[in-house]
Design an enzyme around this catalytic site. Structure first.
Site, PDB file in Angstrom:
ATOM      1  N   GLY A 202       0.816  -1.202   0.000  1.00 35.74           N
ATOM      2  CA  GLY A 202       0.000   0.000   0.000  1.00 35.74           C
ATOM      3  C   GLY A 202       0.851   1.253   0.000  1.00 35.74           C
ATOM      4  O   GLY A 202       2.047   1.212   0.310  1.00 35.74           O
ATOM      5  N   CYS A 203       0.235   2.379  -0.327  1.00 37.65           N
ATOM      6  CA  CYS A 203       0.997   3.632  -0.446  1.00 37.65           C
ATOM      7  C   CYS A 203       1.478   4.129   0.909  1.00 37.65           C
ATOM      8  O   CYS A 203       2.672   4.402   1.103  1.00 37.65           O
ATOM      9  CB  CYS A 203       0.159   4.687  -1.161  1.00 37.65           C
ATOM     10  N   PHE A 204       0.583   4.268   1.897  1.00 42.68           N
ATOM     11  CA  PHE A 204       1.016   4.652   3.239  1.00 42.68           C
ATOM     12  C   PHE A 204       2.009   3.633   3.779  1.00 42.68           C
ATOM     13  O   PHE A 204       3.014   3.993   4.408  1.00 42.68           O
ATOM     14  CB  PHE A 204      -0.184   4.737   4.183  1.00 42.68           C
ATOM     15  N   ALA A 205       1.717   2.344   3.563  1.00 42.29           N
ATOM     16  CA  ALA A 205       2.585   1.289   4.078  1.00 42.29           C
ATOM     17  C   ALA A 205       3.995   1.411   3.514  1.00 42.29           C
ATOM     18  O   ALA A 205       4.982   1.193   4.226  1.00 42.29           O
ATOM     19  CB  ALA A 205       2.000  -0.076   3.751  1.00 42.29           C
ATOM     20  N   THR A 206       4.107   1.769   2.246  1.00 51.16           N
ATOM     21  CA  THR A 206       5.428   1.921   1.634  1.00 51.16           C
ATOM     22  C   THR A 206       6.216   3.034   2.319  1.00 51.16           C
ATOM     23  O   THR A 206       7.363   2.834   2.745  1.00 51.16           O
ATOM     24  CB  THR A 206       5.293   2.217   0.134  1.00 51.16           C
TER      25      THR A 206
END
Length: 324
Positions: free
Chosen positions: A134-138
């Site tokens: 995911g974007c936040f996770a990255t």
């Protein structure tokens, strides 16, 4: 040439994948699947591609392509794979959260590897299928992985991250209308965001004793990018922390540690993640900036494709930001 197909090509991540694959020196975009736009030009959904391609959306997927990218809503990728069969040699790169957690990674004979190259590069090189992060996770993982790897993430981590409006997808809602979003900032899903599961999974893979992550996601009044800040107690000097980060990301194709404080525009329209460290007493502050649609989604998916097929890791991803 790698033959590629895209499932769900009318949204933001699909549009960015189309752009990247059309200009990729080692890939050939075979089809863009969309049941709602079948027969219409791809440029009807993505006007930035007008004059770039004559491709039409299709409601028929070629099951023999080398790689298929799933750009579907969360929960829809698994359903699509149940109803559509692909050849045994076809690699699947899924951009939803359907297969990111270990308990979901084995699906109907397809084993998905978590596709964060800075964490799982060797596994990705040997993988058949990829669960794109995911974007936040990255952004948050890139900010914290070196600390977890060094056993320096044993206390609570406080994370605040703001994302642009494209992070919510093309569908309209009360909080994505221009009149609501413009000149406005708000938080949402405090401490319960869906990306926390994959973040905790990765950190605890490096250090089972990693501390709790308290994450406050925020909506920004801009279109693209994520600016994340994370802070926690740190035993050591700023020089010690910088050494950890430089060693961990030595050789990373797209993750760069900066001596200077960050600005979001330096990474928008690129596949880069930039990190900056700041110390206040015994508290270490780590800032991270990425483009949520590229390093946070489609760019990282192409990066994973490159690794799967032995292409140069930066192939098709040599993009420059516009800071003015």
């Amino acid at each position: 040439m790698i033959s590629a197909g895209i499932i769900g090509g009318s949204g933001y991540t699909g549009g960015e994948l189309i752009r990247l694959l059309l200009h990729h020196p080692g890939a050939d975009l075979s089809f863009v699947y969309s049941t709602t736009r079948a027969g219409k030009p791809v440029s009807s959904a993505h006007p930035d591609l007008l004059g770039v391609t004559d491709l039409l959306f299709t409601d028929t997927a070629n099951p023999e392509v080398d790689v298929v990218f799933l750009c579907l809503g969360h929960g829809n990728s698994s359903e699509f794979l149940v109803n559509h069969l692909f050849a045994g040699h076809t690699r699947v790169i899924d951009l939803s959260n359907d297969f990111r957690l270990r308990e979901d990674a084995d699906f109907r004979g397809r084993e998905f590897v978590y596709g964060l190259p800075e964490l799982n590069r060797e596994d990705i090189l040997e993988a058949k299928n990829i669960a794109n992060p995911g974007c936040f996770a990255t952004a948050i993982q890139l900010a914290l992985l070196p600390l977890a790897d060094a056993g320096q993430l044993t206390e609570t981590v406080h994370v605040n991250a703001v994302t642009g409006s494209t992070g919510a997808g093309v569908g309209l809602s009360d909080t994505t209308h221009f009149s609501w979003r413009n000149n406005n900032v708000s938080w949402y899903k405090p401490f319960t965001h869906q990306h926390l599961g994959e973040i905790r999974q990765s950190l605890r893979a490096l250090d089972p004793d990693s501390g709790e992550v308290l994450f406050l996601p925020m909506r920004g009044n801009f279109a693209r990018g994520i600016f994340a800040t994370a802070y926690t107690r740190f035993e050591g000097s700023l020089a010690d922390a910088e050494r950890l980060y430089l060693e961990y990301y030595d050789g990373a194709a797209f993750t760069v540690v900066s001596d200077e404080p960050l600005q979001l525009k330096q990474v928008v329209n690129t596949n880069y993640a930039h990190l900056h460290l700041h110390q206040h007493g015994d508290v270490l502050l780590v800032s991270a900036v990425i483009d949520n649609l590229l390093k946070g989604a489609s760019g990282q998916a192409v990066q994973n494709m490159n690794l799967l097929f032995g292409q140069p890791e930066n192939a098709g991803l040599q993009l420059k930001a516009s800071v003015f």
